[in-house]
Design a protein around this motif. Structure first.
Motif, short mmCIF file in Angstrom:
data_model
loop_
_atom_site.label_atom_id
_atom_site.label_comp_id
_atom_site.label_asym_id
_atom_site.label_seq_id
_atom_site.Cartn_x
_atom_site.Cartn_y
_atom_site.Cartn_z
N UNK A 171 0.82 -1.22 0.00
CA UNK A 171 0.00 0.00 0.00
C UNK A 171 0.85 1.27 0.00
N UNK A 172 2.17 1.12 0.20
CA UNK A 172 3.06 2.30 0.25
C UNK A 172 4.25 2.13 -0.68
N UNK A 173 3.98 1.94 -1.98
CA UNK A 173 5.09 1.67 -2.91
C UNK A 173 6.10 2.80 -3.00
N UNK A 174 5.63 4.03 -2.76
CA UNK A 174 6.56 5.16 -2.88
C UNK A 174 7.50 5.27 -1.68
N UNK A 175 7.12 4.65 -0.58
CA UNK A 175 7.89 4.78 0.66
C UNK A 175 8.72 3.53 0.97
N UNK A 176 8.19 2.37 0.60
CA UNK A 176 8.83 1.12 0.99
C UNK A 176 10.03 0.81 0.10
N UNK A 177 11.18 0.64 0.72
CA UNK A 177 12.37 0.21 -0.02
C UNK A 177 12.45 -1.31 -0.02
N UNK A 178 12.05 -1.91 1.08
CA UNK A 178 12.11 -3.37 1.11
C UNK A 178 11.56 -3.98 2.36
N UNK A 190 9.28 -6.43 -8.34
CA UNK A 190 10.74 -6.60 -8.42
C UNK A 190 11.52 -5.39 -7.92
N UNK A 191 10.81 -4.27 -7.75
CA UNK A 191 11.48 -3.07 -7.26
C UNK A 191 11.56 -3.01 -5.75
N UNK A 192 11.20 -4.10 -5.06
CA UNK A 192 11.27 -4.16 -3.60
C UNK A 192 12.45 -5.06 -3.21
N UNK A 193 13.23 -4.60 -2.23
CA UNK A 193 14.48 -5.27 -1.86
C UNK A 193 14.30 -6.18 -0.65
N UNK A 194 14.82 -7.38 -0.73
CA UNK A 194 14.83 -8.26 0.46
C UNK A 194 16.13 -8.08 1.22
N UNK A 195 16.00 -7.66 2.47
CA UNK A 195 17.16 -7.44 3.35
C UNK A 195 17.18 -8.57 4.37
N UNK A 223 16.68 -16.08 -0.50
CA UNK A 223 16.17 -14.97 -1.30
C UNK A 223 16.71 -13.59 -0.97
N UNK A 224 17.80 -13.52 -0.22
CA UNK A 224 18.33 -12.21 0.17
C UNK A 224 18.86 -11.43 -1.04
N UNK A 225 18.51 -10.15 -1.11
CA UNK A 225 19.16 -9.26 -2.08
C UNK A 225 20.35 -8.59 -1.39
N UNK A 226 20.06 -7.97 -0.26
CA UNK A 226 21.12 -7.34 0.54
C UNK A 226 21.28 -8.14 1.82
N UNK A 227 22.52 -8.45 2.19
CA UNK A 227 22.78 -9.22 3.40
C UNK A 227 23.39 -8.31 4.46
#
Ligand code: BMP
Length: 260
Positions: A171-178, A190-195, A223-227
């Protein structure tokens, strides 16, 4: 499927400005490493930023553990971040009503919203937290990592909590980085990052319920993008060399993932 796309391809899907910058930094520096700078003096923090800076995409702080905090120190940290091209990320884990979060985010001696482009928040209190952050004064470019799962044993998050967290994030695509999580969550965007925290090459956990996986496991299986790597680097005799080691193993695992 985000797991098969390159970070460069995913950049076009990212709606949050800090996410776009993060993906660009990751591609430019070939690193998915976030160092958890859990040290308690400003000198140690700045030294760590200087040593690991060339090898990281994110520098994750817990500013409230620093014993000699003074606002002047942030100028130095920002200067190092600009020089080494990484993003400052305060792991505040906001978890209150929106109004209180707004005060915690932008007031106090820390004034987090004025220097950290990224922060973490719990989803447990619902949308108020995100509204509070979105409507605060401070940096224009800001992003939030929402916690869906924790790395520690005995965490209370269950599947319905995870599902509700992902729904809130959407619901907050503009705010959520991941999303902060431990499993390859179905992030349709795909524009959301898994930390993913809880990463160590030599240990399986600590005495306070932390649990570790290897860099390969978190990237290829979880599934981590950033560790996120903390003590494996901060407690080592040579943090810079250790950061290089983690950066390289993580990047090789990412390349293997998108190639397979
Ligand atoms: P370490 O690698 O030294 O165990 O540190 C992990 C870091 O990641 C800590 O800063 C901790 O606050 C954070 N973290 C975590 O360990 N597990 C989570 O589920 C979420 C976190 O933010």
């Amino acid at each position: 499927n985000r797991l098969k796309l390159s970070f460069l391809e995913r950049l076009n899907f990212a709606k949050n400005p800090v996410t776009r910058r993060l993906l660009q930094v990751m591609c430019d520096k070939k690193t998915t490493l976030c160092v958890a700078a859990d040290v308690t003096s400003t000198t140690d923090l700045l030294n760590l930023a200087e040593q690991t800076g060339p090898h990281i995409c994110l520098f994750k702080t817990h500013i409230d553990i620093v014993e000699d905090f003074h606002p002047n120190f942030l100028k130095h940290l920002k200067e190092i971040a600009e020089r080494h091209n990484f993003i400052i990320f305060e792991d505040r884990k906001f978890a209150d009503i929106g109004n209180t979060v707004q005060l915690q985010y932008s007031k106090s001696m820390y004034q987090i919203s004025s220097w950290a482009n990224l922060v973490t928040a719990h989803s447990v209190m619902g949308k108020g937290i995100l509204e509070g952050i979105q409507q605060s004064e401070g940096l224009k470019d800001r992003g939030v990592f929402l916690l869906a799962e924790a790395s520690c044993a005995g965490s209370l998050t269950d599947q319905s909590y995870v599902d509700a967290t992902l729904k809130l994030a959407k619901q907050y695509p503009d705010l959520i980085t991941g999303i902060v999580c431990q499993n390859p969550l179905l992030l349709e965007e795909p524009g959301v990052i898994q930390l993913t925290p809880g990463v160590h090459l030599e240990s399986v956990g600590d005495r306070l319920a932390q649990q570790y996986n290897s860099p390969e496991t978190v990237v290829l299986e979880k599934g981590a993008d950033v560790a996120v790597v903390g003590r494996a680097i901060t407690k080592s005799a040579d943090p810079a060399a250790e950061a290089v080691k983690y950066k390289e193993v993580l990047w090789a695992a990412y390349e293997k993932r998108i190639a397979s």
